[in-house]
Design a protein around this motif. Sequence first.
Motif, PDB file in Angstrom:
ATOM      1  N   GLN A  47       0.839  -1.198   0.000  1.00  0.00           N
ATOM      2  CA  GLN A  47       0.000   0.000   0.000  1.00  0.00           C
ATOM      3  C   GLN A  47       0.876   1.250   0.000  1.00  0.00           C
ATOM      4  N   PRO A  48       0.728   2.104  -1.015  1.00  0.00           N
ATOM      5  CA  PRO A  48       1.504   3.351  -1.033  1.00  0.00           C
ATOM      6  C   PRO A  48       0.883   4.407  -0.133  1.00  0.00           C
ATOM      7  N   VAL A  49       1.727   5.134   0.572  1.00  0.00           N
ATOM      8  CA  VAL A  49       1.272   6.297   1.345  1.00  0.00           C
ATOM      9  C   VAL A  49       2.301   7.407   1.164  1.00  0.00           C
ATOM     10  N   MET A  50       1.863   8.637   1.310  1.00  0.00           N
ATOM     11  CA  MET A  50       2.821   9.734   1.339  1.00  0.00           C
ATOM     12  C   MET A  50       2.742  10.398   2.703  1.00  0.00           C
ATOM     13  N   LEU A  51       3.879  10.482   3.362  1.00  0.00           N
ATOM     14  CA  LEU A  51       3.960  11.109   4.674  1.00  0.00           C
ATOM     15  C   LEU A  51       5.084  12.123   4.643  1.00  0.00           C
ATOM     16  N   LEU A  52       4.814  13.331   5.069  1.00  0.00           N
ATOM     17  CA  LEU A  52       5.831  14.383   5.132  1.00  0.00           C
ATOM     18  C   LEU A  52       6.551  14.543   3.789  1.00  0.00           C
ATOM     19  N   GLY A  53       5.806  14.324   2.714  1.00  0.00           N
ATOM     20  CA  GLY A  53       6.371  14.469   1.379  1.00  0.00           C
ATOM     21  C   GLY A  53       7.148  13.263   0.896  1.00  0.00           C
ATOM     22  N   GLU A  54       7.275  12.207   1.721  1.00  0.00           N
ATOM     23  CA  GLU A  54       8.015  11.010   1.322  1.00  0.00           C
ATOM     24  C   GLU A  54       7.043   9.935   0.867  1.00  0.00           C
ATOM     25  N   VAL A  58       4.022   0.312   2.181  1.00  0.00           N
ATOM     26  CA  VAL A  58       3.823  -0.536   3.365  1.00  0.00           C
ATOM     27  C   VAL A  58       3.300  -1.892   2.903  1.00  0.00           C
ATOM     28  N   ASN A  59       3.866  -2.955   3.451  1.00  0.00           N
ATOM     29  CA  ASN A  59       3.401  -4.293   3.072  1.00  0.00           C
ATOM     30  C   ASN A  59       3.357  -5.192   4.301  1.00  0.00           C
ATOM     31  N   ARG A  60       2.556  -6.249   4.192  1.00  0.00           N
ATOM     32  CA  ARG A  60       2.435  -7.220   5.274  1.00  0.00           C
ATOM     33  C   ARG A  60       2.878  -8.584   4.746  1.00  0.00           C
ATOM     34  N   ILE A  61       3.847  -9.193   5.428  1.00  0.00           N
ATOM     35  CA  ILE A  61       4.337 -10.519   5.044  1.00  0.00           C
ATOM     36  C   ILE A  61       4.287 -11.408   6.274  1.00  0.00           C
ATOM     37  N   ASP A  62       3.570 -12.523   6.152  1.00  0.00           N
ATOM     38  CA  ASP A  62       3.359 -13.433   7.298  1.00  0.00           C
ATOM     39  C   ASP A  62       2.857 -12.649   8.511  1.00  0.00           C
ATOM     40  N   ILE A  68       9.076   0.517   3.178  1.00  0.00           N
ATOM     41  CA  ILE A  68      10.292   0.933   2.463  1.00  0.00           C
ATOM     42  C   ILE A  68       9.994   2.201   1.665  1.00  0.00           C
ATOM     43  N   LYS A  69      11.063   2.875   1.286  1.00  0.00           N
ATOM     44  CA  LYS A  69      10.895   4.055   0.442  1.00  0.00           C
ATOM     45  C   LYS A  69      10.372   3.596  -0.914  1.00  0.00           C
ATOM     46  N   ASP A  70       9.372   4.304  -1.409  1.00  0.00           N
ATOM     47  CA  ASP A  70       8.699   3.914  -2.648  1.00  0.00           C
ATOM     48  C   ASP A  70       9.358   4.620  -3.839  1.00  0.00           C
ATOM     49  N   ARG A  71      10.668   4.423  -3.965  1.00  0.00           N
ATOM     50  CA  ARG A  71      11.379   5.071  -5.070  1.00  0.00           C
ATOM     51  C   ARG A  71      12.610   4.246  -5.401  1.00  0.00           C
ATOM     52  N   CYS A  72      12.675   3.773  -6.630  1.00  0.00           N
ATOM     53  CA  CYS A  72      13.797   2.922  -7.026  1.00  0.00           C
ATOM     54  C   CYS A  72      15.102   3.699  -7.020  1.00  0.00           C
ATOM     55  N   LEU A  73      16.154   3.047  -6.546  1.00  0.00           N
ATOM     56  CA  LEU A  73      17.465   3.699  -6.469  1.00  0.00           C
ATOM     57  C   LEU A  73      18.055   3.932  -7.858  1.00  0.00           C
ATOM     58  N   HIS A  74      17.670   3.112  -8.837  1.00  0.00           N
ATOM     59  CA  HIS A  74      18.272   3.192 -10.159  1.00  0.00           C
ATOM     60  C   HIS A  74      17.921   4.496 -10.880  1.00  0.00           C
ATOM     61  N   ARG A  75      16.671   4.679 -11.220  1.00  0.00           N
ATOM     62  CA  ARG A  75      16.272   5.878 -11.960  1.00  0.00           C
ATOM     63  C   ARG A  75      15.139   6.641 -11.285  1.00  0.00           C
ATOM     64  N   GLY A  76      14.832   6.252 -10.055  1.00  0.00           N
ATOM     65  CA  GLY A  76      13.896   7.055  -9.283  1.00  0.00           C
ATOM     66  C   GLY A  76      12.427   6.846  -9.563  1.00  0.00           C
ATOM     67  N   LYS A 125      15.788   3.018   1.772  1.00  0.00           N
ATOM     68  CA  LYS A 125      15.484   3.373   3.152  1.00  0.00           C
ATOM     69  C   LYS A 125      14.314   2.528   3.645  1.00  0.00           C
ATOM     70  N   THR A 126      14.424   2.050   4.877  1.00  0.00           N
ATOM     71  CA  THR A 126      13.298   1.358   5.512  1.00  0.00           C
ATOM     72  C   THR A 126      12.770   2.226   6.653  1.00  0.00           C
ATOM     73  N   TYR A 127      11.531   2.005   7.024  1.00  0.00           N
ATOM     74  CA  TYR A 127      10.885   2.794   8.074  1.00  0.00           C
ATOM     75  C   TYR A 127      10.355   1.858   9.155  1.00  0.00           C
ATOM     76  N   PRO A 128      10.644   2.165  10.420  1.00  0.00           N
ATOM     77  CA  PRO A 128       9.995   1.396  11.484  1.00  0.00           C
ATOM     78  C   PRO A 128       8.481   1.548  11.369  1.00  0.00           C
ATOM     79  N   VAL A 129       7.778   0.452  11.595  1.00  0.00           N
ATOM     80  CA  VAL A 129       6.320   0.479  11.458  1.00  0.00           C
ATOM     81  C   VAL A 129       5.728  -0.426  12.531  1.00  0.00           C
ATOM     82  N   GLN A 130       4.612  -0.030  13.084  1.00  0.00           N
ATOM     83  CA  GLN A 130       3.942  -0.874  14.080  1.00  0.00           C
ATOM     84  C   GLN A 130       2.453  -0.606  14.077  1.00  0.00           C
ATOM     85  N   GLU A 131       1.724  -1.603  14.604  1.00  0.00           N
ATOM     86  CA  GLU A 131       0.272  -1.487  14.668  1.00  0.00           C
ATOM     87  C   GLU A 131      -0.177  -1.269  16.097  1.00  0.00           C
TER      88      GLU A 131
END
Length: 383
Positions: A47-54, A58-62, A68-76, A125-131
């Motif tokens: 699920q994409p979100v924009m927070l503070l311009g970033e 967000v994804n759920r696995i098991d 993670i940052k929603d922007r590829c390092l290669h060409r952005g 970049k990764t972001y700490p996330v919690q429910e």
Amino acid sequence: MTRTGFVSEEILSKIKGWAPYADAKLGFRNHWYPALFTADVPENSPQPVMLLGEKILVNRIDGKLFAIKDRCLHRGVTLSDRVECYSKHTISCWYHGWTYRWDSGRLVDILTNPRSSQIGRHSLKTYPVQEAKGLVFVFVGDIDPPNLREDVPPGFLDADRAVFGQKRMVSANWRLGAENGFDASHVFIHKKSVLVHGNDIALPLGFSPGDPEQLTRSEVTAGQPKGVFDLLGAHSVPIFEGQIEGAPAVDGHRGSKRVAHDISIWLPGVLRVDPWPNPDITQYEWYVPVDADRHIYLQMLGRTVSSEQQAAAFEEEVRSKWIDMALNGFNDDDILARTSMQPFYRDDTGWLREVLFEPDKAILEWRRLASAHNRGLQSRENL
Ligand code: FES
Ligand SMILES: [Fe+2]
């Protein structure tokens, strides 16, 4: 330009006591922000979100959440523009196949060039996330995150507190949301509200303040939420009869229910109105910065319950009654106020052109507290 790169030095130099707040156009960094409802993030459904311009994904696995940052390092490019996941623990960029792990952000493979020397050398970049309380909180920042408890109003996370609500996107800077919510004398806009009349709430037109020293109380204890209480209700005369040049003009509502004794606002930008919209409910509302011109308006109603059944009954009550009457019916007035202020503040000159009056002391105190106790400003270089 100053620290953040968003607001001119010329404007900031004219603001005394709360320039960092004026500079916080995209919010305060190094805080927890509610971004989504838990139910919005099913298993393996980024699920994409924009927070503070970033842009953040967000994804759920098991059952566990990752961001993670929603922007590829290669060409952005934006990864979520076309989500491609070929293994459980990774996402691949749809453009040239750079593949990142959800947990570490690490570039673990490149599908189009498996022997590339770039593999293993870079990470998103990764972001700490919690429910908590049915919400997904994301920590937008660079430091070790403090306990979530420090970034929500006192009591919000209590085990016996059931909370339900909704979120909306509002086309106004997040600070206009925060200041609209915390502004006690703006009750004037709600005088015709379906909630006030339908729920027989006592609502004056405004307040004539007493001693300015008694109008606010700040809490800034280390390791605790930092916030300001508005004591206007306790130290002022409520105005129920509006007059113009000596003649009666408009009336407040002398309803039977007493609410909103306790109004406070907390870093990084969340209001608590207790009780509201009924004597046994507390309203919490976040103004989450999305970009310079939008915020997520997250409206949550909380009640103390002693069983699952009571929690379920409260949820039903919120969905069948309070969303229509309060979170929409009443708070639509607030959204009008924020979007109507936005053009005036959009280029930052509104902070200099505004002409405040006595009850706005609480807003100034919030600006000062937020300036002094935030954990950092979101700046252009972080985007
Ligand atoms: S832009 Fe993402 S792989 Fe090229
Ligand atoms: Fe309001």
